[in-house]
Design a protein around this motif. Structure first.
Motif: not given
Lengths: 159, 312
Positions: B55-56, B77-80, B165-169, B193-196
């Motif tokens: 989430t951003v 804020q970027v939250t995993n 923000a996008s998950a690198v994986t 979230t679609g990982a982004d």
């Protein structure tokens, strides 16, 4: 009379043999299986629930635990009880038959979930919830005859 | 993990950590004529896969004020929100459509000292692919987008700036999976979230304009208003600020016109007399011009200065 005594002795010997076999783990067979419940979207837009082998499991997934038992021995198993600790990463979500008793303290005390209380950090008691359950137990209250089989099922959610 | 103490598993928003093994084993007890027997079932092990979620959010409570040619800091804020350790790629977009201007991107900065405040030269400049922030489950990082506003921007112009923000994986439709790419050799699965994720924050130009209006009133020695030798001219200078924001260090100065003589001690500010000396009051006369240090004026405020001269 004498014949009866011999017969009784024979029976005892048979029972002794049977218990020896059971001690080696061959009399009652117990197996555990876990499936994951997936919602599959159909072409017509509806969804259906399908039990799958757990290839992909993520938090929030519904798991179905199936414990099967069979008396493969030569003597009945009396007072047959199945116990399944709930894995830490799983929140208990009920059984299919509701005949279980549960423990919320690692098997020390047992009861119906509705009868159990949890002490919170302030020392107050609240009714136990399914997520508090640490162990599940099914008591058949009868003997498991030779050759008979059955299963118990419970559900859990990956925390 | 095997079953342990009750309620031992913390309730993470992201859930059970990726790579955790769920181990299940059932036990049965029964009695035979030979005594009690206890048997175990087979052990079933399921590895919890990695959910890719992020989430951003914008940490700016509202529009971030800017000025033409000004530099800006916008905070995100970027939250995993997944359950594994994940690196996230960041992209700032300053050219979002539908707004009034596009600021120019200076840099994307990671709050490396974790104090929530942009520290130029201390916090680390983000370089995509080289220092993608790795976040543990349920943890956040503060990211600053540093921009500058074009000189051509005018009062009340707004600009949208967004952070992606996008998950690198990997990203994709929820449920997409990347075999073996998760923590602990688990699989990685794209979450809801679609990982982004992205969030926006606005810059708003608050340009204040200073206007100075000068007027003169003549009083001749005969009670009239004719500008003849000996007439006294009272000049009135009104400084007013419009637009939005505040102007600081405003100084009004006015040279004494030729063929006139300054009337000593005649400066007033808001009707209050000012001495000619450079001292604690705001007015002064240096022999050729008057000078009044007005200070700060917010939009909508004004100050009136007067002084007198005599026509030679």
């Amino acid at each position: 009379m004498k014949n009866w005594q011999i017969e009784k002795l024979t029976a005892c010997v048979a029972a002794l043999f049977a218990s020896t076999a059971a001690a080696a783990g061959t009399q009652v067979q117990l197996s555990s299986d876990v499936f994951v419940e997936k919602q599959i979207r159909q072409p017509d837009g509806s969804t259906s629930l399908v039990l799958e082998q757990p290839k992909l499991v993520t938090p929030g997934d519904n798991l179905v635990f199936i414990v099967k038992f069979k008396n493969a021995g030569a003597a009945p198993a009396e007072n047959f009880i199945v116990t399944n600790p709930v894995p830490n990463a799983v929140a208990f979500n009920g059984t299919s038959d509701g005949t279980e008793t549960v423990s919320i303290d690692n098997g020390e005390n047992w009861g119906l979930l509705s009868a159990l209380r949890v002490k919170d950090t302030e020392g107050n008691l609240r009714p136990a919830q399914m997520a508090d359950v640490t162990h599940i137990r099914w008591s058949l209250n009868q003997s498991l005859p030779v050759g008979s089989e059955g299963k118990v099922i419970f559900r859990g959610v990956v925390r | 993990m095997l079953a342990g103490a009750s309620c031992a598993t913390p309730a993470f928003a992201g859930g059970t950590p990726a790579g955790t093994d769920i181990q299940n084993i059932a036990t049965a007890t029964y009695e035979t004529l030979g005594g009690p027997i206890e048997i175990d079932s087979n052990l079933v092990v399921i590895r919890v896969d990695e959910l890719l979620d992020v989430t951003v959010s914008s940490s700016n409570p509202g529009d971030v004020a800017t000025t033409p040619s000004g530099n800006n800091v916008q905070t995100f804020q970027v939250t995993n929100s997944g359950n594994g350790n994940e690196a996230f790629a960041l992209v700032a977009n300053v050219a979002v459509g539908g707004d009034d201007f596009d600021p120019s991107l200076q840099s994307l900065v990671l709050d490396s000292n974790n104090n929530g405040v942009y520290d130029a030269g201390v916090d680390t400049i983000y370089v995509a692919g080289s220092n993608d922030p790795v976040l543990a489950p349920d943890t956040s990082i503060t990211v600053f987008i540093i921009t500058s506003t074009p000189a051509s921007a005018v009062n009340n112009n707004r600009a949208e700036v967004s952070l992606l923000a996008s998950a690198v994986t990997g990203t994709g439709a929820p449920g997409s999976s990347f075999p073996g790419a998760g923590d602990g050799n688990s699989n990685a699965v794209v979450g809801n979230t679609g990982a982004d994720a992205q969030a926006s924050s606005f810059l708003a130009v608050q340009a204040a304009l200073l206007a100075l209006v000068k007027s003169a009133a003549v009083a001749d020695p005969f009670g009239g208003t004719r500008p003849v030798p000996g007439s006294v001219i009272t000049y009135t200078l009104v400084a007013s600020v419009s637009g939005s924001g505040t102007l600081t260090n405003i100084t009004i100065s006015d040279p004494i016109p030729a063929e006139t003589t300054y009337s000593a001690q005649s400066i007033t500010l808001e009707g209050v007399g000012q001495s000619d000396a450079v001292d604690t009051d705001q007015g002064s006369f240096n022999g050729s011009a008057i000078r009044v240090a007005v200070g700060s004026l917010a939009s909508g405020e004004s100050r009136t200065v007067t002084f007198r001269v005599t026509i030679q």
